[in-house]
Motif scaffolding. Sequence first.
Motif, PDB file in Angstrom:
ATOM      1  N   ALA A  96      32.963  29.830  41.179  1.00 26.96           N
ATOM      2  CA  ALA A  96      32.066  30.983  41.032  1.00 26.96           C
ATOM      3  C   ALA A  96      32.351  32.036  42.090  1.00 26.96           C
ATOM      4  N   LYS A  97      32.572  31.542  43.323  1.00 25.69           N
ATOM      5  CA  LYS A  97      32.865  32.493  44.403  1.00 25.69           C
ATOM      6  C   LYS A  97      34.107  33.315  44.083  1.00 25.69           C
ATOM      7  N   LYS A  98      35.156  32.577  43.634  1.00 30.65           N
ATOM      8  CA  LYS A  98      36.404  33.271  43.301  1.00 30.65           C
ATOM      9  C   LYS A  98      36.165  34.369  42.291  1.00 30.65           C
ATOM     10  N   VAL A  99      35.442  34.010  41.251  1.00 30.60           N
ATOM     11  CA  VAL A  99      35.236  34.986  40.177  1.00 30.60           C
ATOM     12  C   VAL A  99      34.556  36.246  40.711  1.00 30.60           C
ATOM     13  N   THR A 100      33.512  36.008  41.510  1.00 28.16           N
ATOM     14  CA  THR A 100      32.825  37.200  42.032  1.00 28.16           C
ATOM     15  C   THR A 100      33.746  38.010  42.914  1.00 28.16           C
ATOM     16  N   LYS A 101      34.591  37.308  43.705  1.00 23.36           N
ATOM     17  CA  LYS A 101      35.506  38.047  44.570  1.00 23.36           C
ATOM     18  C   LYS A 101      36.421  38.933  43.731  1.00 23.36           C
ATOM     19  N   GLN A 102      36.984  38.336  42.652  1.00 23.69           N
ATOM     20  CA  GLN A 102      37.852  39.108  41.762  1.00 23.69           C
ATOM     21  C   GLN A 102      37.151  40.352  41.254  1.00 23.69           C
ATOM     22  N   GLU A 103      35.956  40.132  40.797  1.00 22.52           N
ATOM     23  CA  GLU A 103      35.246  41.281  40.233  1.00 22.52           C
ATOM     24  C   GLU A 103      35.048  42.373  41.265  1.00 22.52           C
ATOM     25  N   HIS A 104      34.740  41.942  42.471  1.00 23.15           N
ATOM     26  CA  HIS A 104      34.561  42.948  43.525  1.00 23.15           C
ATOM     27  C   HIS A 104      35.834  43.726  43.735  1.00 23.15           C
ATOM     28  N   LYS A 105      36.950  42.979  43.786  1.00 25.48           N
ATOM     29  CA  LYS A 105      38.245  43.656  43.998  1.00 25.48           C
ATOM     30  C   LYS A 105      38.508  44.670  42.898  1.00 25.48           C
ATOM     31  N   LYS A 106      38.315  44.214  41.672  1.00 28.04           N
ATOM     32  CA  LYS A 106      38.570  45.111  40.542  1.00 28.04           C
ATOM     33  C   LYS A 106      37.747  46.383  40.663  1.00 28.04           C
ATOM     34  N   TYR A 107      36.522  46.174  40.996  1.00 32.13           N
ATOM     35  CA  TYR A 107      35.638  47.310  41.117  1.00 32.13           C
ATOM     36  C   TYR A 107      36.150  48.282  42.168  1.00 32.13           C
ATOM     37  N   ALA A 108      36.592  47.700  43.291  1.00 33.85           N
ATOM     38  CA  ALA A 108      37.081  48.567  44.367  1.00 33.85           C
ATOM     39  C   ALA A 108      38.300  49.347  43.894  1.00 33.85           C
ATOM     40  N   LEU A 109      39.224  48.641  43.207  1.00 34.61           N
ATOM     41  CA  LEU A 109      40.434  49.312  42.729  1.00 34.61           C
ATOM     42  C   LEU A 109      40.088  50.453  41.795  1.00 34.61           C
ATOM     43  N   GLU A 110      39.216  50.170  40.863  1.00 30.79           N
ATOM     44  CA  GLU A 110      38.857  51.232  39.921  1.00 30.79           C
ATOM     45  C   GLU A 110      38.261  52.428  40.640  1.00 30.79           C
ATOM     46  N   ALA A 111      37.460  52.123  41.618  1.00 23.59           N
ATOM     47  CA  ALA A 111      36.846  53.244  42.351  1.00 23.59           C
ATOM     48  C   ALA A 111      37.903  54.116  43.010  1.00 23.59           C
ATOM     49  N   THR A 112      38.912  53.467  43.679  1.00 27.13           N
ATOM     50  CA  THR A 112      39.946  54.286  44.341  1.00 27.13           C
ATOM     51  C   THR A 112      40.743  55.071  43.313  1.00 27.13           C
ATOM     52  N   MET A 113      41.050  54.435  42.175  1.00 24.11           N
ATOM     53  CA  MET A 113      41.817  55.150  41.158  1.00 24.11           C
ATOM     54  C   MET A 113      41.067  56.389  40.708  1.00 24.11           C
ATOM     55  N   GLU A 114      39.790  56.215  40.509  1.00 26.31           N
ATOM     56  CA  GLU A 114      39.022  57.379  40.081  1.00 26.31           C
ATOM     57  C   GLU A 114      39.090  58.497  41.106  1.00 26.31           C
ATOM     58  N   LEU A 115      38.980  58.112  42.350  1.00 17.85           N
ATOM     59  CA  LEU A 115      39.039  59.129  43.395  1.00 17.85           C
ATOM     60  C   LEU A 115      40.358  59.885  43.345  1.00 17.85           C
TER      61      LEU A 115
END
Lengths: 433, 358
Positions: free
Chosen positions: A117-136
């Motif tokens: 479960a921890k791993k999954v949440t970590k992945q999601e956080h990473k993805k979210y961060a990446l998408e945010a930078t791409m948008e910027l």
Amino acid sequence: MPVWLREYSWRQTGSAVYLSLPLPGVRVTPANIFCTDQYLKVSIHPFLFEAILYAPIDETNSTAKIGNGIIFFTLYKKEEAMWDSLTIENDSKEKLQYLRENAVLKAHEKAKEETEAKKVTKQEHKKYALEATMELEEAGRKRIEDMKEKERQKVTKELELWKKQQEDAEKQKRVQKGRKLHKEIEQLKERKNGRMDKTGILNKGTSETRLKPTKDHGSYSMFSENLKEEQLPAPRSAATIKINFTSRVFPTALRESRVAEEEEWLRKQAEARRTISADLSELEDLKEEEKNPDWLKDKGNKMFATGNYFGAVNAYNLALRLNNKLPLLYLNRAACHLKLRNLHKAIEDSSKALELLTPPVPDNENARVKAYVRRGTAFCELELYTEGESLKEASTKSLQDYEAALKIDPKNRTIEKDAEKIRHLIQGKTQDS
Amino acid sequence: MSSGPERPQVVAHVQEPLPCTLFDCKWVPRSARLLCLGSAARGTGLIRLYELRGARVELLREIEKAKPIKCGTFGATSLQQRYLATGDFGGNLNIWNLEAPEIPVYSVKGHKEIINSIDGVGGLGIGEGAPEIVTGSRDGTVKVWDPRQKDTPVANMEPVQGESKRDCWTVAFGNAYNQEERVVCAGYDNGDIKLFDLKTMSLRWETNIKNGVCSLEFDRKDVNMNKLVATSLEGKFHVFDMRTQHPTKGFASVSEKVQKSTIWQVRHLPQNRDIFMTSGGAGSLHLWKYEYPAQRSKKDSEGAEMGVAGSVSLLQNVTLSTQPISSLDWSPDKKGLCVCGAFDQTLRVLIVTKLNKV
């Protein structure tokens, strides 16, 4: 052997069990407590407490409070029921063992699930961060693009405006031109009228007055045009400027990066020309320069120029011993022989030179012309000293050579003249004999 | 060179693919029309007249001639006539009236080989003196023609008898500030640059820049010669300060190396003589500004005047094509509008912005 802890006290409500476990004299950390849904263990060296619970509990929500020398457990029951006792009385050792192992396995699985479960949440956080930078970044790029677009549009508008101005200006010009033409036609008409009305005095008066101003205008414009033409100076008087170029051996353009290669190539060419056929034993006592056919050729040329024909021949001979493939050596030696009246040798050398000067290309045009001319001259001179058949031979050969030379260089007057002379000579001689 | 807000930007306004090889492109003075000079696939010459309309160029006329056309200029005609002088692959110099292009107004077989470069002076209301055209050819000669004199050039710069010839790649007029003065500068493929004075009919200066000279231009033809830019193979160009000539050292210069590829053309902005654009063999354009030194001349050890070269700074660069951009022309009427032609058979109209703030 661990010391079993049996002193504990507990009480319960419908939904929870409260267990207090005294641990005298030891420090408890959460690592010492092991709990699954039906098994509870506390192991601190040397104490050990173990309980197989009466009914399953919800171990995620259950808590353990570690106080001074006592642990206070709050265990929430999975099912609301009153327990008869805290633990199940168990008799067989195997059952106990089995239960223990089961508990451990269960704990393992739980731990695994948690890490997953921890791993999954970590992945999601990473993805979210990446998408945010791409948008910027996208936003940044878009901003720049928009700026550029704006510029482009502004500039296009300006261009359109300018074009309109141009067109308007052109229209104006045309209109003015039209008006001017119109005016001129009017002037012509008036002049005509003036001439026709010469008879009528009254009319003349009026037309004259009308003519005058327009005439003046006409002459004024004529004058200004003349002036303009005169303002342009006459064409320059023709002249030629002769120029010299910085010498370059290669026909290609000069590039700095290639200069080193080109020098290498030239050096190697010069070296290759030095000793092709050399009899080293004879030539050992010669100085370094004297082994270079180019140097010897230059020496020969100099001697020829000063009139030292024998010396020149010697120089060419030595050069030829070193390298018998240079056509220019034969050519120059032929010239020497001509001067020395060794006509047969001259003919031989010119022939050898011509042989070496194949294939016939524009580069060796000059050399070939010279060779033909020299051979022709030699034949010509020869015929002055021969008679009969060989005379005819010599003269025709001579003519052939001159014609060949003429073919290569048709603009050379001296060759033409000489060829003419020989033709006349031949005609004269054949008539005689 | 990111888009800093104050730098001039090069905006590609129009891109027009052509069905022919493009050798030269020129604006028609006082209009929004431009000309393309080149050769069709079947080996004939083409003159194509376009007009700039909105975001496109529209083809108005196409004129076909016998030989491919290498270069052209409007420099020697009046503003009313606007006749085009062209040099073609066969060595012919022709002057055309574009309204009636069937028969040339002036025609001469000036050279034995292709005319590589042409320039005109004395027309378009710029400068004074007789209108003259200079052509430089692969046969090593540079000839100056007057359209009023048929068949023979008014000046001929040819190699000495027996000298092997070098291709002349570029010519330029300069120093035409009154009726008598004029110079012609010629660049050759062996790196020679020669400056001929037409008033005294002599060679005034020569130098060698170690690489074949691709393009030469004075910053203004009709003033006392101020600066000369010479571009060459191997990505180098030199800016000569032409105000002070030292008896032995000639003119002072500053040089820049841009990229490894040939710099095909240099063109000065007609509205500001210190800004010029160079076009390169990698399909790139560079916009430069020349800054004058504090003192333009100084005395050397013997007391002779010597020029001092200034410095050149890059304002902007942009890559438009993968093929060399071989021709470039600024519009004399609209500041910043220019046309360039590349060997990828594309004509591009560009707008360079913010030139007022430079």
